[in-house]
Design an enzyme around this catalytic site. Structure first.
Site, PDB file in Angstrom:
ATOM      1  N   LYS A   1       0.855  -1.208   0.000  1.00 38.45           N
ATOM      2  CA  LYS A   1       0.000   0.000   0.000  1.00 38.45           C
ATOM      3  C   LYS A   1       0.881   1.244   0.000  1.00 38.45           C
ATOM      4  CE  LYS A   1      -4.017   1.898   2.532  1.00 38.45           C
ATOM      5  NZ  LYS A   1      -4.887   1.712   3.716  1.00 38.45           N
TER       6      LYS A   1
ATOM      7  N   SER B   1      -9.970  -0.658   7.036  1.00 40.96           N
ATOM      8  CA  SER B   1      -9.369  -0.437   5.717  1.00 40.96           C
ATOM      9  C   SER B   1      -8.670  -1.644   5.109  1.00 40.96           C
ATOM     10  CB  SER B   1      -8.385   0.734   5.773  1.00 40.96           C
ATOM     11  OG  SER B   1      -9.084   1.948   5.711  1.00 40.96           O
TER      12      SER B   1
ATOM     13  N   SER C   1      -9.775   1.577   2.831  1.00 45.23           N
ATOM     14  CA  SER C   1      -8.899   2.350   1.973  1.00 45.23           C
ATOM     15  C   SER C   1      -7.839   1.503   1.259  1.00 45.23           C
ATOM     16  CB  SER C   1      -8.187   3.425   2.797  1.00 45.23           C
ATOM     17  OG  SER C   1      -7.346   2.822   3.760  1.00 45.23           O
TER      18      SER C   1
END
Lengths: 474, 484, 95
Positions: free
Chosen positions: B74, B173, B149
């Protein structure tokens, strides 16, 4: 009508830890810009703080020395504001739970001993340095250097007491060996809260003054500000609570822009750090490690070294003097003569040259050698003073100086005895006069002995040798 | 092939690290325009590292079970020398000068970072639509969101562009995009994986965790990244996890709580049914499943958003156009540099949360909002502590719905925030949770459930997940490509 | 709780933002809705409940006082939009 001046002080002391409060960068003063910086202290994304254990223990030391209650549990908070010297845009500080509360400092105010209350001591990180040069250059070397903020109660009544408090606090920090207290390097700084009132009335509205860089500036700023407030009140006006900046060059303070006054710092608990728990064992260990403080040294010098109260007080007036004294004692094993040298000649030289105790940098080994020489009768008292001054003013080499100036007195008793024997043999007339009771003859014979010793003779030794020779020639 | 199977093939010489990396990057270069899962791919760098790792493996060095295996990361996890943007214009050109601890650990284990994954800007969002560089599309149906997310991480795994990925979970997330994309993920106990180098959203809630095709791979990756870290004071774990012994045959003796009120209202019928089905599967595997009412349900989302936004408003203040990141070209004065850079560099959702955070911390509102939320957080933590006296773990939905269409909810922040109802309390209490696929909606979109355990009980969750996935095939459903 | 323009401007100042008018009115309405919802927390009596700012109760994570070499200055300044050879540059801060 009289106005009473009420002073509270917030002193920031930079701790002399090796590394910063939250990262391992060096705290050394004076490095080239941004050379003592890492992702943590420059606020890079993703970096996290880790508390320096020594900084916490230094705070505990000061708390114990000032008789504070040291919190069993405390924590850090973030103080949020935007400024280029604050790379994270928040300062890690302690608002809600400071490490120490409720202490006191005994000061020598102009009107006698007085106790000033300490409201709290908290830990925080220093900000960076901005250098202005058309643009603003941001240097983060000082960012994250550990600070203690020591907040007094509004117990001082004028500039002189404020300065006495600061001097005493500085000595305490120095004795604890937690801050080098160099005002010119910013390692100790003070914000001053001033208000005035009629005696007996409730506290008036206060103003806070920042940017005070010397004890003298603090005294002047208090004087100026209290008069300004009194004038306003006298003419029926009211004091605005505000932060004011002291302009030392022009001797005036002025209010800072309103925006800087209306700050809403949005303090909240720092989520990146764990709370601190200080248990009894840890506190006891720090208490155990506390260095000897001034009053303890004073008593010990009198008790163990047989010094007078005056000598002990002078020697402990500053950490630097006490340290020099103790080094000198250790090297010379002569506490009384060491004390006499420092409280006498050295203090005289300090006064004559305007040298502050904190700047006193004498080589104890050299002084110890001098003490040895004078006590062994190798140099005269006059020479002792002369060499001390040379060491004081230009760090002279003791042996080289004595040799160069020919200050060394005849060292050996047998040389003096030989000289006396020869003189008596050569001067039968004078000897006869002496035997006949003419005291003047002794003086003549002494002169002859000293002449034989070539000017390097020790008069005391020469006299002793002459008397022995006279006794022996009976 | 799972990540562990790939690692094992590489160790046995039946597969090569460089070939595995090249295959992933080839696939990603081909498919990423459809999904937007990656913000950047690191072909040269990854291949060079793969060759170096391969040489070490060939020389007989025992690196780890995942040595040579590609991993996607990420883009809020700092990678030295590789742009780390948080999917924000603010950090579009920001290149970290140090590696996050998890990156150091991945590389020490011989794993190869192949690219940085798209996400919601600064991890603020639940749909991976708030990023400055375009949304992530759900590989199951590209007209739909991937969740967020960590949407890019979930999509990369779902689309078979990477066998493993790292995400971060502040309020769901990792778990919610896993549920939306049909992959498995773990939000570890707060303090078990170092946050050093994770670009902070909300410091007391953020935690990095693994995403993979199954729980076994997640466990392997979590073992690699967990463990104490001197650079993160909140990383309180004593030693890295070791899940090698968590392999029960069945779940007899395992007590599972099912929050009745989570399934009663405000939940899509397909999700409710799929989660109920998962509960029945656990019963069939020997677990005792018992319903209860989760306390404080209506207060979780407000408490979470107050705390998360408060911390975010402070954490994101450092982006000022002076030290790194975007600086407005129009700015002349210091005030301009600050205000214009921040206004132009941050997207709307980020600004919304910063403003919210400034409000709840501001003088006059601190007690009623921020401090109140911290008190509610204490009550939630206490409630969980009590529940774990009765249950080994809790089984609940991850999100009230399956993935929704791109653009459908992005204009309605309240609706978006309510989508976090089942996940945020886990972060407030710092607990571990594993999200696993448990079926498809009528529209054919994945549905997931989560197992929530007491602090540091990852082993129990992984054991239960292994039993569940050994009995079901939801996690093996073909992922890549548009299902329509 | 009413988010009026004054409060909105204040939050903008605290947040160091300069929102375009459209965004400002939009965020004002959003904040109004969100904060009204958050006011729900007042329903819970939290008298005597200690605020919890961390998910766990751990204390005392320390680093020993050891100074280590800092980063090379070029790395520290690498991402700066404006810099001299040795410092970050900001527009002047004093008038």
């Amino acid at each position: 009508m009289n106005w009473e001046i009420i002073i509270g002080l917030e002193v920031h002391a930079e701790l002399s830890t090796r590394s910063k409060l939250f990262c391992p960068c060096s705290t050394a003063f004076g490095g080239a810009p941004n050379t003592q910086v890492c992702p943590v202290c420059s606020g890079m994304p993703g970096s996290l703080p880790a508390v320096n254990r020594a900084a916490v223990e230094y705070a505990m030391r000061l708390g114990l020395a000032l008789g504070c209650s040291v919190a069993e549990r405390c924590k850090f908070d973030r103080k949020n504001y935007f400024y280029p010297d604050l790379p994270k845009a928040y300062q890690v500080s302690q608002l809600y739970e400071p490490i120490c509360r409720d202490g006191a400092l005994e000061i020598c105010s102009p009107s006698g001993p007085k106790t000033i209350g300490i409201r709290e001591i908290h830990m925080e990180e220093d900000a960076g340095k901005l250098n202005h040069n058309g643009v603003t250059l941001m240097d983060f070397n000082r960012c994250g250097v550990p600070l203690l903020e020591i907040v007094s109660q509004p117990d001082m009544r004028g500039g002189a007491e404020a300065v006495a408090y600061l001097e005493k606090l500085r000595d305490t920090l120095l004795y604890l060996d937690i801050c080098d207290c160099k005002m010119q390097e910013g390692s100790i700084r003070a914000d001053v809260n001033v208000s005035v009132r009629r005696p007996g009335e409730a506290l008036g509205t206060r103003t806070e003054m920042k940017n005070l860089n010397s004890f003298k500036a603090i005294a002047r700023a208090i004087d100026y500000e209290s008069r300004r407030q009194a004038d306003i009140l006298q003419s029926g006006g009211a004091i605005t609570q505000e932060t004011r900046r002291w302009d030392d060059a022009n001797g005036v303070s002025y209010g800072m822009r309103n925006k800087e006054n209306a700050q809403d710092y949005r303090y909240f608990p720092e989520p990146d750090l764990l709370p601190l728990r200080i248990d009894a064992a840890w506190l006891a260990a720090v208490r155990e490690s506390l260095p000897e403080m001034a009053h303890q040294k004073r008593e010990r010098y009198m008790r163990e070294h047989g010094l007078s109260a005056h000598e002990a007080a002078v020697l402990t007036s500053h950490r630097n003097v006490a340290r020099l004294y103790e080094e000198l004692c250790a090297l010379s094993s002569q506490p009384v003569e060491s004390a006499r040298l420092l409280t006498g000649e050295v203090m005289r030289l300090c006064n004559a040259t305007g040298t502050a105790a904190e700047d006193l940098a004498l080589d104890a080994a050299k002084l110890a050698r001098l003490v040895g020489f004078v006590l062994d009768g190798k140099i005269s008292r006059a020479a002792y003073k002369e060499v001390t001054e040379a060491v004081f003013t230009r760090d002279a080499d003791v042996d080289a100086y004595i040799a160069e100036k020919g200050l060394m007195m005849s060292l050996r008793g047998d040389e003096a005895a030989e000289a006396a024997r020869l003189v008596l043999a050569e001067q039968p007339g004078a000897l006869a006069d002496y035997r006949a009771g003419k005291q003047k003859a002794f003086g003549f014979l002494m002169g002859q002995v000293m002449r034989k010793l070539g000017g390097a003779g020790n008069p005391a030794l020469a006299e002793r040798a002459l008397r022995q020779a006279l006794d022996g020639s009976d | 092939m799972s990540a562990l199977e790939l690692g094992s093939a590489i160790r046995r010489g039946e597969a090569g690290a460089a070939e595995a990396v090249a295959a992933c990057i080839d696939a990603a270069e081909r498919d990423n325009p459809r999904y937007g899962a990656f913000l950047c791919l690191l072909r040269e760098r990854a291949l060079a590292r793969a060759k170096a790792v391969q040489a070490r493996i060939d020389s007989g060095e025992a690196l780890s079970a995942l040595a040579g295996v590609p991993v996607a990361v990420k883009d809020n996890i700092s990678t030295q020398g590789v742009a780390t943007t948080c999917a924000s214009a603010m950090l579009e050109r920001y290149v970290p000068v140090y590696d996050a601890t998890v990156i150091t650990k991945l590389e020490a284990a011989g794993m190869i970072v192949i690219g940085k994954c798209n996400m919601d800007e600064f991890a603020m969002g639940g749909s991976s639509e708030t990023g400055a560089f375009g949304p992530v599309c759900n590989p199951r149906r590209v007209t739909h969101v991937a969740g967020g997310s960590s949407g890019g991480s979930a999509a990369a795994v779902a689309a078979r562009l990477a066998p493993l990925a790292l995400g971060s979970d502040t309020g769901g997330s990792i778990r919610q995009p896993c549920a939306f994309c049909g992959v498995t993920g773990i939000k570890p106990t707060y303090g078990s994986v170092s946050r050093h180098g994770l670009i902070a959203y909300a410091s007391s809630l953020d935690q990095i965790g693994p995403l993979a095709r199954d729980i076994d791979d997640c466990a392997a990756l979590l073992s690699v990244i967990s463990g104490p870290c001197a650079l993160d004071s909140t990383c309180v774990i004593d030693a890295p996890f070791d899940f090698s012994r968590q392999r029960p045959e069945n779940l007899r003796g395992t007590r599972i709580g099912l929050p009745r009120n989570y399934l009663a209202r405000g939940i899509d019928e397909d999700v409710r049914a799929a989660v109920a089905g998962a509960a029945r599967e656990f019963e069939a595997a020997g677990a005792a499943v018992d319903e209860f009412d989760m306390p404080l349900m209506d207060y979780m989302v407000p408490a979470y958003y107050i705390i998360a936004c408060a911390e975010a408003s402070s954490n994101l203040s450092r982006y000022d156009g002076l030290k790194y990141g975007y600086k407005s070209p129009a700015a002349k004065t210091l005030s301009d540099v600050y205000r214009l850079s921040r206004s132009e560099g941050f997207g709307l959702e980020v600004k919304r949360r910063i403003m919210l955070g400034s409000f709840v911390l501001s003088s006059g509102y601190y007690d009623a909002y921020y401090n109140k939320a911290l008190q509610i957080r204490a009550l939630i933590k206490d409630a969980y502590n009590k529940l774990f006296e009765r249950y080994d773990m809790l089984l609940s939905p991850v999100a009230p719905t399956a993935a929704y269409a791109l653009g459908e909810n992005i204009g309605d922040p309240m609706k978006m925030y309510m989508g976090d109802i089942y996940t945020v309390s886990v972060n407030l209490a710092g607990l571990p949770a594993a999200a696993l696929p448990c079926g498809l909606s009528r529209e054919g979109l994945p549905i997931g459930f989560q197992l929530v355990g007491d602090s540091f009980s990852e082993g129990k969750l992984i054991a239960a997940g292994r039993v569940y996935q050994s009995r079901t095939a939801h996690h093996t459903a073909a992922c890549g490509g548009d299902a329509l | 709780m009413t988010i009026d323009n004054k409060l909105l401007g204040y939050l903008e100042d605290l947040s160091c933002l300069a929102l375009p008018d459209g965004e400002k009115s939009r965020l004002g309405a959003d904040l109004q809705e969100i904060l009204s919802y958050m006011a729900k927390l007042a329903e819970i009596d939290t008298t005597g409940v200690a605020a919890r700012s961390h998910p766990f109760d751990n204390v005392n994570a320390f680093r020993e006082d050891e100074a280590l070499p800092s980063y090379e200055r070029g790395r520290i300044l690498a991402n700066a939009p404006a810099k001299s050879g040795e410092a970050f540059i900001a527009p002047k801060t004093v008038e």
